[in-house]
Design a protein around this motif. Sequence first.
Motif, PDB file in Angstrom:
ATOM      1  N   PHE A  26       0.823  -1.203   0.000  1.00  0.00           N
ATOM      2  CA  PHE A  26       0.000   0.000   0.000  1.00  0.00           C
ATOM      3  C   PHE A  26       0.859   1.254   0.000  1.00  0.00           C
ATOM      4  CE2 PHE A  26      -2.559  -3.329   1.909  1.00  0.00           C
ATOM      5  CZ  PHE A  26      -3.750  -3.203   1.214  1.00  0.00           C
ATOM      6  N   ASN A  27       0.311   2.311  -0.576  1.00  0.00           N
ATOM      7  CA  ASN A  27       0.995   3.600  -0.624  1.00  0.00           C
ATOM      8  C   ASN A  27       1.052   4.225   0.770  1.00  0.00           C
ATOM      9  OD1 ASN A  27       2.275   5.764  -1.913  1.00  0.00           O
ATOM     10  ND2 ASN A  27       0.359   6.878  -2.130  1.00  0.00           N
ATOM     11  N   ASP A  28       2.092   5.004   1.007  1.00  0.00           N
ATOM     12  CA  ASP A  28       2.185   5.811   2.221  1.00  0.00           C
ATOM     13  C   ASP A  28       2.900   7.104   1.877  1.00  0.00           C
ATOM     14  OD1 ASP A  28       5.053   5.569   2.495  1.00  0.00           O
ATOM     15  OD2 ASP A  28       4.748   3.573   3.336  1.00  0.00           O
ATOM     16  N   ASP A  29       2.907   8.028   2.799  1.00  0.00           N
ATOM     17  CA  ASP A  29       3.567   9.307   2.573  1.00  0.00           C
ATOM     18  C   ASP A  29       4.919   9.374   3.265  1.00  0.00           C
ATOM     19  OD1 ASP A  29       1.408  10.246   1.075  1.00  0.00           O
ATOM     20  OD2 ASP A  29       0.365  10.963   2.865  1.00  0.00           O
ATOM     21  N   VAL A  30       5.458   8.222   3.643  1.00  0.00           N
ATOM     22  CA  VAL A  30       6.666   8.182   4.456  1.00  0.00           C
ATOM     23  C   VAL A  30       7.877   7.687   3.667  1.00  0.00           C
ATOM     24  CG1 VAL A  30       7.709   7.219   6.537  1.00  0.00           C
ATOM     25  CG2 VAL A  30       5.272   7.773   6.518  1.00  0.00           C
ATOM     26  N   ASN A  31       7.722   6.575   2.973  1.00  0.00           N
ATOM     27  CA  ASN A  31       8.862   5.911   2.331  1.00  0.00           C
ATOM     28  C   ASN A  31       9.187   6.501   0.967  1.00  0.00           C
ATOM     29  OD1 ASN A  31       9.545   3.638   4.220  1.00  0.00           O
ATOM     30  ND2 ASN A  31       7.342   3.308   3.958  1.00  0.00           N
ATOM     31  N   THR A  32      10.484   6.557   0.662  1.00  0.00           N
ATOM     32  CA  THR A  32      10.931   7.051  -0.637  1.00  0.00           C
ATOM     33  C   THR A  32      10.804   5.944  -1.686  1.00  0.00           C
ATOM     34  OG1 THR A  32      13.211   6.336  -0.313  1.00  0.00           O
ATOM     35  CG2 THR A  32      12.631   8.545   0.485  1.00  0.00           C
ATOM     36  N   PHE A  33      10.796   6.344  -2.946  1.00  0.00           N
ATOM     37  CA  PHE A  33      10.782   5.366  -4.032  1.00  0.00           C
ATOM     38  C   PHE A  33      11.989   4.434  -3.921  1.00  0.00           C
ATOM     39  CE2 PHE A  33       7.820   8.261  -6.072  1.00  0.00           C
ATOM     40  CZ  PHE A  33       6.942   7.392  -6.686  1.00  0.00           C
ATOM     41  N   ASP A  34      13.146   5.010  -3.649  1.00  0.00           N
ATOM     42  CA  ASP A  34      14.366   4.202  -3.553  1.00  0.00           C
ATOM     43  C   ASP A  34      14.250   3.148  -2.460  1.00  0.00           C
ATOM     44  OD1 ASP A  34      15.612   5.469  -5.650  1.00  0.00           O
ATOM     45  OD2 ASP A  34      16.729   6.863  -4.375  1.00  0.00           O
ATOM     46  N   HIS A  35      13.706   3.523  -1.309  1.00  0.00           N
ATOM     47  CA  HIS A  35      13.566   2.558  -0.211  1.00  0.00           C
ATOM     48  C   HIS A  35      12.606   1.426  -0.603  1.00  0.00           C
ATOM     49  CE1 HIS A  35      13.370   0.827   3.759  1.00  0.00           C
ATOM     50  NE2 HIS A  35      12.070   1.013   3.803  1.00  0.00           N
ATOM     51  N   VAL A  36      11.489   1.789  -1.215  1.00  0.00           N
ATOM     52  CA  VAL A  36      10.510   0.778  -1.637  1.00  0.00           C
ATOM     53  C   VAL A  36      11.146  -0.162  -2.661  1.00  0.00           C
ATOM     54  CG1 VAL A  36       8.298   0.391  -2.811  1.00  0.00           C
ATOM     55  CG2 VAL A  36       8.518   2.247  -1.132  1.00  0.00           C
ATOM     56  N   ILE A  37      11.829   0.401  -3.636  1.00  0.00           N
ATOM     57  CA  ILE A  37      12.456  -0.408  -4.691  1.00  0.00           C
ATOM     58  C   ILE A  37      13.516  -1.340  -4.099  1.00  0.00           C
ATOM     59  CG2 ILE A  37      13.950  -0.284  -6.733  1.00  0.00           C
ATOM     60  CD1 ILE A  37      12.381   2.395  -7.371  1.00  0.00           C
ATOM     61  N   GLU A  38      14.393  -0.794  -3.281  1.00  0.00           N
ATOM     62  CA  GLU A  38      15.440  -1.616  -2.661  1.00  0.00           C
ATOM     63  C   GLU A  38      14.851  -2.732  -1.801  1.00  0.00           C
ATOM     64  OE1 GLU A  38      17.816   1.242  -0.546  1.00  0.00           O
ATOM     65  OE2 GLU A  38      18.525   2.169  -2.404  1.00  0.00           O
ATOM     66  N   THR A  39      13.774  -2.417  -1.090  1.00  0.00           N
ATOM     67  CA  THR A  39      13.155  -3.426  -0.226  1.00  0.00           C
ATOM     68  C   THR A  39      12.498  -4.526  -1.050  1.00  0.00           C
ATOM     69  OG1 THR A  39      12.793  -1.736   1.468  1.00  0.00           O
ATOM     70  CG2 THR A  39      11.543  -3.786   1.682  1.00  0.00           C
ATOM     71  N   LEU A  40      11.829  -4.167  -2.134  1.00  0.00           N
ATOM     72  CA  LEU A  40      11.206  -5.187  -2.987  1.00  0.00           C
ATOM     73  C   LEU A  40      12.256  -6.082  -3.633  1.00  0.00           C
ATOM     74  CD1 LEU A  40       8.342  -3.126  -4.683  1.00  0.00           C
ATOM     75  CD2 LEU A  40       8.100  -4.931  -2.955  1.00  0.00           C
ATOM     76  N   VAL A  41      13.377  -5.508  -4.025  1.00  0.00           N
ATOM     77  CA  VAL A  41      14.462  -6.311  -4.605  1.00  0.00           C
ATOM     78  C   VAL A  41      15.002  -7.280  -3.557  1.00  0.00           C
ATOM     79  CG1 VAL A  41      16.824  -6.203  -5.501  1.00  0.00           C
ATOM     80  CG2 VAL A  41      15.075  -4.644  -6.390  1.00  0.00           C
TER      81      VAL A  41
END
Length: 91
Positions: A26-41
Amino acid sequence: MSTKERVLEDVKIEELLHSENVIVLFNDDVNTFDHVIETLVKVCKHEPLQAEQCALIVHYKGKCDVKSGTFHELVPMCTALLDAGLSAEIH
């Protein structure tokens, strides 16, 4: 509880545990795109492009299915996403 009821309950539990489930991010207003991408990888073993596409879908649509599998396979991944500060659920 009768034997028949117990068998039906066991079958339903077994179906839940071995059916296809998905982790929804789900979307949030806290995490950066880079953090989300790195975490999914790292957690979901996405390729960087796939993780980037999921991050964009989450940003614009509010949510995205990021991994499918059995409930048992998904629990540790969903937990790791939550531990990383992302908002996710198994459906």
